[in-house]
Design a protein around this motif. Structure first.
Motif, PDB file in Angstrom:
ATOM      1  N   VAL A 127       0.860  -1.183   0.000  1.00 52.10           N
ATOM      2  CA  VAL A 127       0.000   0.000   0.000  1.00 52.10           C
ATOM      3  C   VAL A 127       0.896   1.233   0.000  1.00 52.10           C
ATOM      4  O   VAL A 127       1.667   1.444   0.932  1.00 52.10           O
ATOM      5  N   LEU A 128       0.787   2.013  -1.070  1.00 51.96           N
ATOM      6  CA  LEU A 128       1.578   3.228  -1.173  1.00 51.96           C
ATOM      7  C   LEU A 128       0.857   4.364  -0.463  1.00 51.96           C
ATOM      8  O   LEU A 128      -0.345   4.554  -0.639  1.00 51.96           O
ATOM      9  N   LEU A 129       1.602   5.110   0.319  1.00 58.55           N
ATOM     10  CA  LEU A 129       1.015   6.185   1.118  1.00 58.55           C
ATOM     11  C   LEU A 129       1.581   7.520   0.647  1.00 58.55           C
ATOM     12  O   LEU A 129       2.661   7.918   1.038  1.00 58.55           O
ATOM     13  N   GLU A 130       0.817   8.183  -0.209  1.00 61.41           N
ATOM     14  CA  GLU A 130       1.261   9.475  -0.715  1.00 61.41           C
ATOM     15  C   GLU A 130       0.902  10.564   0.289  1.00 61.41           C
ATOM     16  O   GLU A 130      -0.104  10.478   0.975  1.00 61.41           O
ATOM     17  N   ALA A 174      -7.519  14.159   1.719  1.00 66.50           N
ATOM     18  CA  ALA A 174      -8.651  14.972   1.285  1.00 66.50           C
ATOM     19  C   ALA A 174      -9.931  14.150   1.200  1.00 66.50           C
ATOM     20  O   ALA A 174     -11.026  14.676   1.302  1.00 66.50           O
ATOM     21  N   ALA A 175      -9.789  12.847   1.006  1.00 68.83           N
ATOM     22  CA  ALA A 175     -10.958  11.974   0.900  1.00 68.83           C
ATOM     23  C   ALA A 175     -11.504  11.571   2.269  1.00 68.83           C
ATOM     24  O   ALA A 175     -12.453  10.807   2.346  1.00 68.83           O
ATOM     25  N   ALA A 176     -10.917  12.104   3.330  1.00 68.29           N
ATOM     26  CA  ALA A 176     -11.355  11.746   4.679  1.00 68.29           C
ATOM     27  C   ALA A 176     -12.805  12.188   4.886  1.00 68.29           C
ATOM     28  O   ALA A 176     -13.273  13.165   4.311  1.00 68.29           O
ATOM     29  N   ASP A 177     -13.489  11.457   5.729  1.00 66.59           N
ATOM     30  CA  ASP A 177     -14.881  11.717   6.062  1.00 66.59           C
ATOM     31  C   ASP A 177     -15.024  13.131   6.633  1.00 66.59           C
ATOM     32  O   ASP A 177     -14.329  13.497   7.586  1.00 66.59           O
ATOM     33  N   PRO A 178     -15.942  13.941   6.059  1.00 67.16           N
ATOM     34  CA  PRO A 178     -16.124  15.315   6.548  1.00 67.16           C
ATOM     35  C   PRO A 178     -16.469  15.378   8.038  1.00 67.16           C
ATOM     36  O   PRO A 178     -16.026  16.294   8.737  1.00 67.16           O
ATOM     37  N   ALA A 179     -17.258  14.422   8.537  1.00 64.92           N
ATOM     38  CA  ALA A 179     -17.620  14.417   9.962  1.00 64.92           C
ATOM     39  C   ALA A 179     -16.371  14.197  10.816  1.00 64.92           C
ATOM     40  O   ALA A 179     -16.204  14.828  11.870  1.00 64.92           O
ATOM     41  N   LYS A 214      -5.865   1.713   5.609  1.00 64.55           N
ATOM     42  CA  LYS A 214      -5.320   2.983   5.089  1.00 64.55           C
ATOM     43  C   LYS A 214      -6.128   4.166   5.623  1.00 64.55           C
ATOM     44  O   LYS A 214      -5.560   5.189   6.001  1.00 64.55           O
ATOM     45  N   GLU A 215      -7.466   4.019   5.682  1.00 65.29           N
ATOM     46  CA  GLU A 215      -8.321   5.077   6.239  1.00 65.29           C
ATOM     47  C   GLU A 215      -8.027   5.283   7.730  1.00 65.29           C
ATOM     48  O   GLU A 215      -7.967   6.417   8.213  1.00 65.29           O
ATOM     49  N   LEU A 216      -7.855   4.188   8.447  1.00 67.86           N
ATOM     50  CA  LEU A 216      -7.546   4.274   9.878  1.00 67.86           C
ATOM     51  C   LEU A 216      -6.192   4.945  10.103  1.00 67.86           C
ATOM     52  O   LEU A 216      -6.025   5.712  11.057  1.00 67.86           O
ATOM     53  N   LEU A 217      -5.249   4.662   9.223  1.00 61.93           N
ATOM     54  CA  LEU A 217      -3.929   5.285   9.334  1.00 61.93           C
ATOM     55  C   LEU A 217      -4.046   6.804   9.233  1.00 61.93           C
ATOM     56  O   LEU A 217      -3.415   7.529  10.009  1.00 61.93           O
TER      57      LEU A 217
END
Length: 170
Positions: free
Chosen positions: A81-84, A89-94, A146-149
């Motif tokens: 999993v590449l982490l740029e 920006a795609a994180a949940d707005p809440a 990846k989202e949790l990271l």
């Protein structure tokens, strides 16, 4: 750990996110005792160089594995999993609103007790995220990991701000 400690049999290493930090520290001390450059001062320059390289690798591995955030980055990279940078920006707005509110509360807080309360809350959130990261990686759910990271990064940043505020005495 496997990448850093090439001379350890792969069968003795686990590719799991969850680990016993006391066991990690014990193994680190054992490796440093045997690899530390001071032990090679009377050896050939090639052996001294090898010792320095391996000791540095063990130090780097220990620092990486010691903290959940760097360990999560490492585990995701091991799985391809590449982490740029700047991809949150795609994180949940809440979630982003929650982080903004915590940061604002911390900035407005004037008492040590309030800062400590925020710190406890953030540590609890990091503990929960760490448990969820472990579960996601164990299941092979790399998208969730990846989202949790990304969330772990935000809360680790706030945790550092809390530590700074406590050190400064508000």
């Amino acid at each position: 750990w496997l990448v850093y400690c090439k001379h350890i049999p792969a069968s003795s290493l686990e590719h799991t996110f969850s680990l016993d930090t006391q066991r990690l520290q014990k193994r680190y001390v054992e490796l440093q005792r045997s690899l530390h450059p001071d032990n090679f001062s009377q050896k050939s320059s090639k052996e001294q160089e090898y010792s320095e390289e391996q000791s540095a690798l063990v130090n780097n591995a220990y620092r990486t594995l010691q903290k959940p955030l760097s360990r999560a980055v490492y585990m995701l990279e091991l799985r391809g999993v590449l982490l740029e940078e700047g991809t949150d920006a795609a994180a949940d707005p809440a979630f982003l609103l929650e982080v903004l509110e915590i940061n604002e509360s911390l900035a407005e807080t004037r008492s040590q007790d309030e800062v400590s309360t925020i710190g406890r809350s953030v540590r609890e959130k990091l503990k929960d995220l760490t448990e969820r990261m472990n579960s996601s990686l164990n299941k092979g759910d790399l998208l969730t990991a990846k989202e949790l990271l990304a969330q772990m990064k935000y809360f680790t940043n706030i945790e550092e701000k809390v530590k700074d505020r406590i050190t400064e005495g508000c």
